[in-house]
Motif scaffolding. Structure first.
Motif, mmCIF file in Angstrom:
data_model
loop_
_atom_site.group_PDB
_atom_site.id
_atom_site.type_symbol
_atom_site.label_atom_id
_atom_site.label_comp_id
_atom_site.label_asym_id
_atom_site.label_seq_id
_atom_site.Cartn_x
_atom_site.Cartn_y
_atom_site.Cartn_z
ATOM 1 N N LYS A 210 0.822 -1.204 0.000
ATOM 2 C CA LYS A 210 0.000 0.000 0.000
ATOM 3 C C LYS A 210 0.855 1.253 0.000
ATOM 4 C CE LYS A 210 -0.435 0.559 4.956
ATOM 5 N NZ LYS A 210 -1.318 0.987 6.001
ATOM 6 N N TYR A 211 2.124 1.115 0.351
ATOM 7 C CA TYR A 211 2.989 2.286 0.320
ATOM 8 C C TYR A 211 3.523 2.566 -1.072
ATOM 9 C CZ TYR A 211 3.037 1.954 5.357
ATOM 10 O OH TYR A 211 2.675 1.918 6.660
ATOM 11 N N ARG A 212 3.346 1.603 -1.948
ATOM 12 C CA ARG A 212 3.937 1.790 -3.269
ATOM 13 C C ARG A 212 3.281 2.938 -3.998
ATOM 14 N NH1 ARG A 212 4.948 -3.723 -6.065
ATOM 15 N NH2 ARG A 212 6.189 -4.781 -4.476
ATOM 16 N N ARG B 248 0.966 16.514 2.245
ATOM 17 C CA ARG B 248 0.003 15.460 1.977
ATOM 18 C C ARG B 248 -0.840 15.178 3.204
ATOM 19 N NH1 ARG B 248 3.030 10.410 0.355
ATOM 20 N NH2 ARG B 248 3.423 11.566 -1.550
ATOM 21 N N ASP C 28 -3.470 17.635 3.536
ATOM 22 C CA ASP C 28 -4.491 17.551 2.503
ATOM 23 C C ASP C 28 -5.451 16.399 2.734
ATOM 24 O OD1 ASP C 28 -2.533 18.775 -0.230
ATOM 25 O OD2 ASP C 28 -3.807 19.747 1.234
ATOM 26 N N ASP D 8 1.588 13.328 -4.812
ATOM 27 C CA ASP D 8 0.690 13.545 -3.697
ATOM 28 C C ASP D 8 -0.743 13.323 -4.129
ATOM 29 O OD1 ASP D 8 0.738 17.144 -3.865
ATOM 30 O OD2 ASP D 8 0.938 15.627 -5.383
ATOM 31 N N TYR D 9 -0.993 13.714 -5.319
ATOM 32 C CA TYR D 9 -2.295 13.656 -5.887
ATOM 33 C C TYR D 9 -2.877 12.267 -5.846
ATOM 34 C CZ TYR D 9 -5.227 16.453 -8.529
ATOM 35 O OH TYR D 9 -6.228 17.209 -8.960
ATOM 36 N N GLU E 153 -3.223 10.472 -2.302
ATOM 37 C CA GLU E 153 -4.386 10.846 -1.520
ATOM 38 C C GLU E 153 -5.552 9.965 -1.874
ATOM 39 O OE1 GLU E 153 -5.007 14.758 -2.778
ATOM 40 O OE2 GLU E 153 -3.011 15.290 -2.073
ATOM 41 N N PHE F 279 -5.103 6.618 -0.390
ATOM 42 C CA PHE F 279 -5.330 6.457 1.035
ATOM 43 C C PHE F 279 -6.795 6.560 1.388
ATOM 44 C CE2 PHE F 279 -0.839 7.851 1.644
ATOM 45 C CZ PHE F 279 -0.438 6.606 1.998
ATOM 46 N N ASN G 241 -0.986 23.726 -3.833
ATOM 47 C CA ASN G 241 -2.139 22.860 -3.912
ATOM 48 C C ASN G 241 -3.387 23.686 -3.908
ATOM 49 O OD1 ASN G 241 -3.255 20.376 -4.129
ATOM 50 N ND2 ASN G 241 -1.698 19.549 -2.769
ATOM 51 N N ALA H 82 -6.947 22.605 -1.901
ATOM 52 C CA ALA H 82 -7.155 22.742 -0.479
ATOM 53 C C ALA H 82 -7.707 24.123 -0.155
ATOM 54 C CB ALA H 82 -5.853 22.529 0.263
ATOM 55 N N GLU I 148 11.686 1.462 -7.247
ATOM 56 C CA GLU I 148 10.330 1.327 -6.745
ATOM 57 C C GLU I 148 10.308 1.405 -5.235
ATOM 58 O OE1 GLU I 148 8.282 -2.159 -8.195
ATOM 59 O OE2 GLU I 148 8.474 -1.330 -10.207
ATOM 60 N N GLU J 45 10.820 4.959 -3.966
ATOM 61 C CA GLU J 45 9.738 5.941 -4.058
ATOM 62 C C GLU J 45 8.471 5.479 -3.358
ATOM 63 O OE1 GLU J 45 9.413 6.613 -8.176
ATOM 64 O OE2 GLU J 45 8.248 4.830 -8.567
ATOM 65 N N ARG J 46 8.587 4.435 -2.567
ATOM 66 C CA ARG J 46 7.450 4.077 -1.730
ATOM 67 C C ARG J 46 7.183 5.197 -0.748
ATOM 68 N NH1 ARG J 46 7.633 -1.869 0.602
ATOM 69 N NH2 ARG J 46 7.416 -0.597 2.454
ATOM 70 N N SER J 47 5.935 5.376 -0.417
ATOM 71 C CA SER J 47 5.614 6.566 0.351
ATOM 72 C C SER J 47 6.174 6.496 1.765
ATOM 73 C CB SER J 47 4.111 6.771 0.383
ATOM 74 O OG SER J 47 3.502 5.616 0.910
ATOM 75 N N ASP J 48 6.432 5.307 2.275
ATOM 76 C CA ASP J 48 7.002 5.273 3.618
ATOM 77 C C ASP J 48 8.519 5.438 3.589
ATOM 78 O OD1 ASP J 48 7.239 2.911 2.316
ATOM 79 O OD2 ASP J 48 7.141 1.662 4.108
#
Lengths: 267, 667
Positions: A121-123, A192, A195, A241-242, A245, A248, B163, B166, B610, B613-616
């Motif tokens: 899910k982080y990918r 993020r 947002d 970021d788009y 979001e 998530f 952004n 928002a 890959e 660039e994972r979000s964590d």
């Protein structure tokens, strides 16, 4: 310039090729050159001497900033709404030949990396189709047959038709500096978080619209593609970021169980 | 078909790679279909591709927004045909170059506006304003001020991405209000003086855009920019023709001329800057270094007064002018070559000269110029426009004052040039060539400086390439640049550099052979030996190699009725245009190879990328990636930089070979 040693000696049988007192002997001819201090190679020359390939000179400051700018712009485009990864195993957009079957899902599946795990899910999610309705366009410049894509029914139009859910805004960067990607990551992440809290509701509704649209047209190609894993990417961009979001918002609660967590993800 | 629009398979491959690299796979797939099949309608595209119609439409929108594709909707709406704009597609690789050039010339703010324009394709001014300074749709002025300030605060705090969603959820506000209400945040700027200066107000944004438009870097977007060369030609033709088609050669020639001039009109219309409205400058606008800008505008006949700010039309659609990028590339290339061949101070002088000319140059060569008269004397009588002339005094005024102008000059000459003005006690040169008492090069008066600069320009003019040509005595000495002679020399230089980079025999004889052939025309083997003053069999292998590589052309002319090889003349000759095109294709090929290599290298580290660039992981690379992985990432970044650098260097060669002058026709 300097003759390779050994020849004179072999022929004349006079021993060493070079004797400082006598001068040099080449091909049996004695020459009175003073070669003191010069080292002459006598052994057989190497057949394939190592020849390092020519190296490009290092970048000048200007060239460096050129590359920096290119990478920065490219990264921004990759994070923007137009960048897509199809990942359907095709090389070009041309029609397949009759004897060339469409790549099947199993062939595209990499058992080492594509297995879904919790941390998948982080990918980073990549779009499979550009997101066109997030920004304003100069619609007159497009051919009539494409205009329907530009003013989407979900929004009221930038010129203030009716109350719209979301205003179309251009995504811009206020600083053109090619700052390192890690810096941007940090900033993007902080933003993020804000947002996600700010507009959780918006995105949900929005996604449903998209899905309906996709189901309506159903040529075989789309059906196949939808099953492909969307998580692949062959580029090294920063966080989108788009997308994330969107991800998530509906990713965690429903999707992980039913096998394809990217069903509702952005396309 | 227009010269610049011809497409070749290798260029198609290159552009496909570039589009994929920048805009992703979908755009590249649609592009590849168009590249393979040429001009197509939507339904034909559907037939030719495996993509479904929704994908194709989306891909086309992306390509059109970025000006990579022409379409004929304006002249034949149903069905419109699509066609690739090869120039613009190739220009993808110049994104970085364009930004660097703008940053060098006009600073970070301008570069920022340009980078956004590049990212967005084209945009309306009002949308750009809205993106920079999102406004809240409320009535009270005060609350709006807050909105602007808050958004700006977030920008100044370092967030890169604005952004809009928002902060804005509602109808677009009245645009004029947004302009009027802009407030620069003075405390912000004071608080972060060391940060890169961001654009602080709408007025500032407008003035940056307007300045870039005056300089020709930004141009209007018009519907006829989307017409392919054929459509444009047809349109100009029908407009120039009048009621009935012409009869007779003379009338047809006139029509041709009419079409060309009509095309030029259309094109000039794109770059004319609409006169903007102005409004009184308020205290809120702050100082946006207007005096500086007005001075730079120079050639324009209109400039805002000191107490006014510019307000651009809301609906003005703007984009980057690709031709200007080429002009700037020409400047940079020439400066680099001068630095290599003559020296760094003349290069600086030359740079100052060229940048001054650049303002008045909208393109390197006119594709639609009237055919040159056959009689060469007519051409030499042509007036040189004042914008193409530079005087030594102007250069002396504008040149960077921190340059030691004496470098590279004879000390005796320096004394001669400076003595009569600077001081009564004249300096002398001692035996070691040192001036005594020394003259300070940084405190010269303008007159002496002008003479010194003039001496440097003379060095440029004396070089066999004739980088500058004397014109008249205005402003001590006035110079212009004869592009029609200089650019072919550059092309020749590039070809010779390439040939001499081969093995030893090419280094020794290749260039000699090319020059001899260029001078003497067609030669057979015997006369070649005489001209080169060496035995023919020594040079035969070089001729052979160059023929195979396509730099030297061969011809066989029979002398007897039966076409026997023994009794035929075997001629060889050199044609600059052919060699140029050959080299251009090879350069494209080199770029393709570099980009393919880049893809391969990326494939090797794909899994790692890959993960990175994972979000964590993003932002916490040190924590989540192993030492080896970090090292591999760094390596990959180095590889990417290096390969892109090579591609950009080849792009410069492409500029020299393709963009700086039209086809070289040998009479």
């Amino acid at each position: 310039m300097a003759p390779r040693g050994g020849r004179g000696g072999g022929r004349g049988g006079r021993g060493g090729a070079y004797n400082p007192s006598r001068g040099i002997n080449i091909g049996g001819v004695e020459l009175n050159w003073d070669l003191t201090g010069l080292k002459i190679e006598k052994g057989p020359s190497e057949r394939f001497p190592a020849k390092p390939p020519p190296q490009a000179p290092p970048p000048t400051a200007g060239e460096d900033s050129m590359v920096q700018h290119y990478l920065a712009v490219r990264d921004r485009i990759h994070d923007g709404p137009f960048y897509t990864i199809l990942n359907d195993g095709m090389k070009s957009g041309k029609k397949r030949r009759a004897n060339e079957p469409a790549p099947i899902e199993a062939a595209l599946f990499n058992p080492f990396t594509d297995n879904q795990t919790y941390t998948s899910k982080y990918r980073k999610i990549r779009r499979r189709i550009p997101k066109l309705d997030g920004r304003p366009y100069v619609t007159d410049l497009f051919p009539p047959e494409l205009r329907s894509l530009l003013d989407d029914h979900t929004t009221g139009g930038a010129d203030g038709g009716g109350p719209s859910k979301k205003k179309k805004t251009l995504q811009i960067a206020k600083s053109s500096g090619g700052g390192s990607k890690i810096d941007t990551y940090l900033k993007v992440q902080a933003e993020r978080l804000q947002d996600i809290e700010a507009r959780a509701g918006d995105a949900d509704e929005y996604d449903e619209d998209e899905d309906e649209e996709e189901e309506e047209e159903g040529p075989e190609a789309i059906g196949e593609e939808d099953n492909f894993s969307a998580v692949s990417s062959d580029s090294e961009e920063s966080g989108d970021d788009y997308n994330a979001e969107q991800y998530f918002d509906n990713g965690e609660d429903e999707d992980l169980d039913d096998g394809d967590p990217y069903e509702n993800a952005y396309d | 078909m227009s010269y610049a629009q011809r497409e070749t398979p290798i260029l198609a491959e290159l552009c496909e790679l570039l589009v994929e690299d920048v805009y992703g796979e979908l755009a590249a797939r649609v592009f590849s279909v168009l590249a393979r099949h040429g001009r197509q309608t939507l339904s034909a595209l559907n037939k030719a591709s495996y993509l479904n119609s929704r994908q194709i439409k989306h891909g086309l929108v992306v390509l059109i927004q970025q000006h990579l594709v022409f379409h004929s909707a304006a002249v034949e709406p149903e069905p419109a045909s699509y066609e690739i704009d090869w120039q613009q597609s190739y220009a993808l690789i110049r994104y970085g170059r364009c930004l660097k050039q703008v940053e060098e010339r006009y600073g970070a703010q301008a570069a920022n506006v340009m980078s956004n324009l590049i990212t967005l394709g084209h945009t309306r001014v009002k949308d750009l304003r809205e993106a920079y300074f999102p406004t809240r749709p409320r009535d009270g002025d005060e609350s709006d001020d807050e909105g602007i300030n808050s958004s700006k605060k977030s920008a100044a705090n370092g967030s890169l991405f604005v952004n809009g969603h928002a902060e804005t959820n509602g109808v677009a506000p009245a645009k004029v209000n947004g302009v009027k209400r802009s407030h620069p945040d003075e405390e912000e700027e004071e608080a972060h003086p060391e940060e890169e200066k961001v654009i602080g107000s709408v007025a500032e944004l407008d003035s940056v855009i307007y300045n870039l438009m005056l300089q020709g870097w930004i141009m209007k977007v018009e519907w006829n920019q989307y017409l392919g060369p054929t459509d444009l030609h047809a349109m100009a033709g029908s407009e120039a023709m009048g009621a009935q088609p012409p009869e007779g050669t003379k009338a047809k020639q006139l029509l041709e001329l009419g079409i060309l001039s009509r095309k030029r009109e259309i094109r000039n219309e794109w770059t004319t800057v609409p006169k903007p409205r102005t409004r009184k400058r308020t205290a809120a606008d702050g100082d946006i270094s207007r005096s500086n800008k007005r001075q730079r505008i120079g050639g324009s006949d209109w400039a805002p007064r000191g107490d006014e700010v510019i307000v651009l039309d809301d609906n003005l659609a703007i984009r980057v002018n690709p031709e200007k990028v080429t002009v700037a590339l020409r400047t940079d290339t020439l400066v680099r070559i001068v630095r290599q061949l003559i020296g760094s101070v003349p290069a600086k002088v030359y740079e100052t000269m060229l940048r001054q000319i650049e303002t008045h140059t909208s393109r390197c060569y006119d594709e639609w110029a009237d055919p040159t008269p056959v009689d060469p004397s007519v051409e030499s009588n042509q007036e040189i426009e004042s914008g193409e002339l530079v005087s030594a005094r102007e250069v002396a005024k504008n040149i960077d004052p921190n340059i030691d102008l004496f470098e590279g000059l004879d000390p005796h000459a320096i004394i001669l040039l400076t003595s009569s003005y600077s001081s009564s006690t004249s300096s002398e040169v001692d035996a070691k060539g040192v001036i005594d008492p020394p003259i300070n090069p940084f405190t010269l008066d303008l007159e002496a400086k002008t003479r010194i600069v003039d001496r440097h320009i003379q060095r440029l003019a004396d070089h066999p390439f004739h980088f500058a040509t004397w014109h008249s005595r205005a402003g001590y000495s006035q110079w212009h640049i004869r592009w029609q002679d200089l650019i072919p020399s550059l092309i020749q230089h590039e070809i010779e550099t390439t040939v001499s980079a081969g093995n030893a025999s090419y280094q020794k004889f290749g260039v000699k052979l090319l020059r001899a052939l260029k001078k003497k025309g067609k030669l057979d083997e015997r006369s070649m030996g005489i001209v080169l003053m060496m035995p023919a069999n020594e040079i035969r292998s070089v001729v052979n190699g160059l023929t195979v590589r396509g730099f030297v052309q061969t011809q066989e002319i029979p002398r007897v009725e039966r076409r026997e090889a023994k009794h035929s003349l075997h001629l060889i000759w050199f044609d600059t245009q052919r060699a140029r095109e050959k080299l251009l294709q090879e350069t494209y090929k080199g770029m393709v190879r570099a980009l393919q290599r880049l893809q391969f290298e990326r494939e090797k580290v794909k899994v790692l990328l890959e993960k990175a660039e994972r979000s964590d992981v993003v932002g916490q690379e040190e924590r989540w990636l192993g030492k080896g992985e970090l090292e591999a990432l760094r390596l990959w970044k180095g590889v990417e930089r290096k390969l892109l650098l090579q591609v950009m260097r080849m792009d410069e060669v492409v500029g020299v070979l393709r963009d700086f002058c039209g086809p070289l026709v040998t009479p």
